[in-house]
Motif scaffolding. Structure first.
Motif, mmCIF file in Angstrom:
data_model
loop_
_atom_site.group_PDB
_atom_site.id
_atom_site.type_symbol
_atom_site.label_atom_id
_atom_site.label_comp_id
_atom_site.label_asym_id
_atom_site.label_seq_id
_atom_site.Cartn_x
_atom_site.Cartn_y
_atom_site.Cartn_z
ATOM 1 N N LEU A 155 1.177 2.494 -12.731
ATOM 2 C CA LEU A 155 -0.248 2.430 -12.420
ATOM 3 C C LEU A 155 -0.800 1.017 -12.597
ATOM 4 C CD1 LEU A 155 -1.532 5.789 -13.977
ATOM 5 C CD2 LEU A 155 -1.232 5.225 -11.556
ATOM 6 N N SER A 156 -0.270 0.275 -13.579
ATOM 7 C CA SER A 156 -0.723 -1.110 -13.773
ATOM 8 C C SER A 156 -0.385 -1.956 -12.551
ATOM 9 C CB SER A 156 -0.068 -1.699 -15.026
ATOM 10 O OG SER A 156 -0.359 -3.070 -15.124
ATOM 11 N N ALA B 80 4.417 10.313 -6.618
ATOM 12 C CA ALA B 80 5.492 10.609 -7.573
ATOM 13 C C ALA B 80 4.907 11.101 -8.889
ATOM 14 C CB ALA B 80 6.340 9.352 -7.803
ATOM 15 N N ASN B 81 3.811 10.481 -9.353
ATOM 16 C CA ASN B 81 3.166 10.963 -10.577
ATOM 17 C C ASN B 81 2.615 12.370 -10.386
ATOM 18 O OD1 ASN B 81 3.685 8.580 -11.925
ATOM 19 N ND2 ASN B 81 1.706 7.659 -11.427
ATOM 20 N N THR C 258 0.830 -1.202 0.000
ATOM 21 C CA THR C 258 0.000 0.000 0.000
ATOM 22 C C THR C 258 0.868 1.257 0.000
ATOM 23 O OG1 THR C 258 -1.677 -1.220 1.250
ATOM 24 C CG2 THR C 258 -1.884 1.166 1.185
ATOM 25 N N THR C 259 1.959 1.230 0.763
ATOM 26 C CA THR C 259 2.884 2.376 0.763
ATOM 27 C C THR C 259 3.480 2.585 -0.614
ATOM 28 O OG1 THR C 259 3.403 1.947 3.092
ATOM 29 C CG2 THR C 259 4.932 3.335 1.847
ATOM 30 N N TRP C 260 3.815 1.457 -1.297
ATOM 31 C CA TRP C 260 4.374 1.552 -2.661
ATOM 32 C C TRP C 260 3.372 2.211 -3.587
ATOM 33 C CZ3 TRP C 260 3.380 0.423 -7.625
ATOM 34 C CH2 TRP C 260 4.446 0.366 -8.526
ATOM 35 N N VAL C 261 2.094 1.855 -3.482
ATOM 36 C CA VAL C 261 1.064 2.450 -4.339
ATOM 37 C C VAL C 261 0.957 3.959 -4.074
ATOM 38 C CG1 VAL C 261 -1.425 2.511 -4.820
ATOM 39 C CG2 VAL C 261 -0.245 0.311 -4.557
ATOM 40 N N ILE D 114 -3.618 -3.155 -5.295
ATOM 41 C CA ILE D 114 -4.848 -2.774 -4.588
ATOM 42 C C ILE D 114 -5.936 -3.826 -4.790
ATOM 43 C CG2 ILE D 114 -6.690 -1.063 -4.474
ATOM 44 C CD1 ILE D 114 -4.085 -0.204 -3.156
ATOM 45 N N THR D 115 -6.077 -4.312 -6.021
ATOM 46 C CA THR D 115 -7.107 -5.320 -6.313
ATOM 47 C C THR D 115 -6.857 -6.598 -5.520
ATOM 48 O OG1 THR D 115 -7.365 -4.413 -8.540
ATOM 49 C CG2 THR D 115 -8.227 -6.639 -8.155
#
Length: 588
Positions: free
Chosen positions: A554-555, A491-492, A482-485, A561-562
């Motif tokens: 994003l992929s 960053a984006n 979750t932190t990575w997401v 997340i899914t």
């Protein structure tokens, strides 16, 4: 009675006759042999002994003083006494024995004339014994001949009977098998001509009766089938037409005379000619006025068609104001000719397969490789320059510290990119995502992520605003993933936000989940690209929108997340910035 039973009984009868004839012949031969042995053992042996006694008597008459004549007669008489077989023979042997004893007394006291008279009496009795056995031998021989004739007549009668039975089987069995077959053949011939009313009469309950019943039932079914064949053929033809017409591939069917038999709507649209104007027309004549059709027919003339098709470039056709790419495939149609008993060529199937998606994917991969190469080259070049600067000992400490921080940022950028590539390769290999899901404080995740990107925020002088409720409940989440997401989303946002703008991170409870959103002030994303940006290697062609990057972040984020039971999406309009949100299920 079943035909098999009839044939079996016929052969059993033949076998029984053959066994009877053989057995009777064997019995007759054995009986004749026994009679012959009896005659030889009884009568013929007695006659031979009588001949020996007569020779002994002749010797006794011519040479009275011969010492061996009398013993020879006695031995022959003794043997004859042990071989008595005929009525009256016992009395004759007893009389011979008495007369022999008398003769032996006369040898001592009587004159020679008396001895000769006694010898004559012995000779007459011996002849009587011989005559008695000769008569018996004659009678037995006559009886044996009669038995032989009788056995011959019986054998001839049995053989005649066997021949009659065999002839009857030869004439009846094939006829019994062939007659029903003729009826079946005639019925099949009528059925082959379309006459399904010519049934076979069921005249028996044997195998042919069963076949006749089954064939008659088949004729009834064929009548019913023929009644519904026309409707079924029409339905099947409509189904096949629907199938061919619904194909997204262009399909042309050309016969052996190069005449177009079928063209589906896709092929007609690509050729720019209505299907009604294509079907039934010579393909070579139409190709003179249609460049695309001429290109499709060109491989048919190539000496090495498969090689020519493999080496041929993709056909570029403008479709719906966009360039589409098609791959041509050619298949020969062969059919079995019953008259010639061989496979014959009857035409070609030309298929135009739309490979635009594969072409775009190939282009996306090429762009991805170019992007990755650029993304790798830029930080490496920067790090190389900074390392050369660090080699200068005259550089001030503050400048060294700044260069070291820059190298650290570039290193983190490289690590992030390599991590993304590794995550993608792991997902493509089917390794799945290893999760450590447990109740998690979202505020800690936000704190970890914002601390990580703080240096990037400072570089662009961006202000980060965090809006988290104080009573925000825990969520079921993997802290690391979750932190990575969240880091990727921040960053984006940092990359596409103008300098000096404000970014917003907020969280709230929505239903049974915790929703986290990252809002930026960037150029925004068009609605038609909202789903595409979450695809791998996706690049947005609009220069005013999102660009750069590997197209993987994003992929991977959506995968993370899914897999935790949430979802990730974007809310954005061009010129209005973007808001990326994801949800995680509540812990309670």
């Amino acid at each position: 009675m079943q035909l098999k039973t009839k044939i079996t009984l016929g052969f059993v009868a033949m076998l029984a006759l053959l066994l009877g004839i053989g057995g009777y012949a064997y019995f007759a031969v054995q009986r004749l042999d026994a009679n012959s042995r009896t005659i030889l053992r009884a009568n013929f042996y007695t006659i031979e002994l009588g001949q020996q006694m007569l020779r002994a008597l002749d010797h006794m008459e011519t040479a009275p003083e011969a010492p061996d004549a009398l013993p020879q007669f006695e031995r022959a008489l003794t043997r004859e006494a042990g071989n008595l077989t005929e009525p009256g023979e016992q009395a004759l042997v007893d009389s011979l024995t008495q007369n022999l004893a008398t003769y032996q007394r006369l040898l001592v006291t009587a004159p020679a004339a008396a001895q000769l008279t006694q010898l004559e009496r012995l000779r007459r009795q011996t002849h009587r014994v011989i005559d008695l056995n000769v008569q018996a031998l004659t009678a037995k021989n006559s009886a044996s001949n009669q038995a032989t004739e009788r056995a011959s007549r019986y054998l001839l009668a049995c053989i005649s009977l066997a021949l009659l039975v065999g002839l009857g089987l030869v004439l009846s069995v094939p006829e019994a098998a062939v007659t029903p077959l003729r009826k079946v053949t005639a019925a099949i011939r009528h059925a082959s001509r379309g006459n399904y009313h010519q049934t076979i009469p069921v005249e028996s309950h044997d195998e042919f009766g069963t076949v006749a019943s089954a064939f008659n039932h088949l004729l009834i079914q064929l009548q019913e089938f023929r009644a519904s064949t026309t409707a079924d053929l029409i339905t099947e033809r409509n189904r096949m037409e629907s199938l061919v017409n619904s194909l997204d591939e262009g399909l042309l069917l050309i016969d052996q005379h190069r005449r177009i038999l079928l063209a589906n709507p896709t092929a007609a649209e690509l050729l720019g000619v209505p299907a009604a104007q294509l079907v039934g027309q010579p393909a070579d004549e139409l190709a003179q006025q249609n460049d695309l059709l001429r290109s499709l027919l060109a491989p048919l003339e190539a000496p090495r068609r498969q090689q020519a098709l493999a080496e041929a470039p993709l056909l570029t056709i403008t479709q719906h104001n966009e360039e589409a790419y098609f791959r041509l495939t050619v298949h020969d149609i062969v059919s079995f000719n019953k008259a010639a008993d061989e496979m014959q060529f009857v035409g070609h199937i030309l298929a135009l397969r739309n490979v635009s998606d594969f072409k775009r994917l190939d282009q996306v991969k090429s762009n991805f490789l170019a992007t990755v190469s650029h993304e790798l080259k830029t930080p490496l070049s920067s790090m190389n320059i900074n390392l050369r600067l660090l080699q200068d000992e005259r550089l001030p400490a503050e400048e060294r510290q700044r260069i070291t921080g820059s190298i650290r940022q570039e290193t983190q950028r490289l690590q992030r990119m390599v991590s993304e590539l590794l995550d993608v390769s792991r997902l493509d290999a089917g390794a799945g995502i290893q999760l450590d899901v447990h109740p998690t404080d979202i505020s800690q995740v936000v704190s970890y992520a914002t601390d990580t990107v703080q240096a990037q925020l400072n570089d662009k002088r961006l202000h980060l605003e965090i809006n988290l409720p104080s009573n925000l409940p825990q969520a079921l989440a993997d802290v690391e993933k979750t932190t990575w997401v969240l880091i990727n989303l921040l960053a984006n946002a940092i990359r596409y936000s103008p300098t000096g703008e404000t970014l917003l991170v907020r969280a709230a409870v929505v239903g049974a989940a915790v929703q986290v959103c990252v809002q930026d002030r960037g150029p925004g994303i068009a609605a038609e690209h909202h789903d595409r940006i979450f695809q791998r290697f996706a690049q947005i062609p609009d220069k005013s929108g999102y660009r750069g990057g590997s197209g993987l972040g994003l992929s991977i984020a959506r995968e993370f997340i899914t897999s935790q039971g949430g979802r990730l999406w974007v809310e954005s309009e061009l010129g209005m910035g973007s808001t990326f949100c994801f949800t995680l299920p509540l812990a309670s």
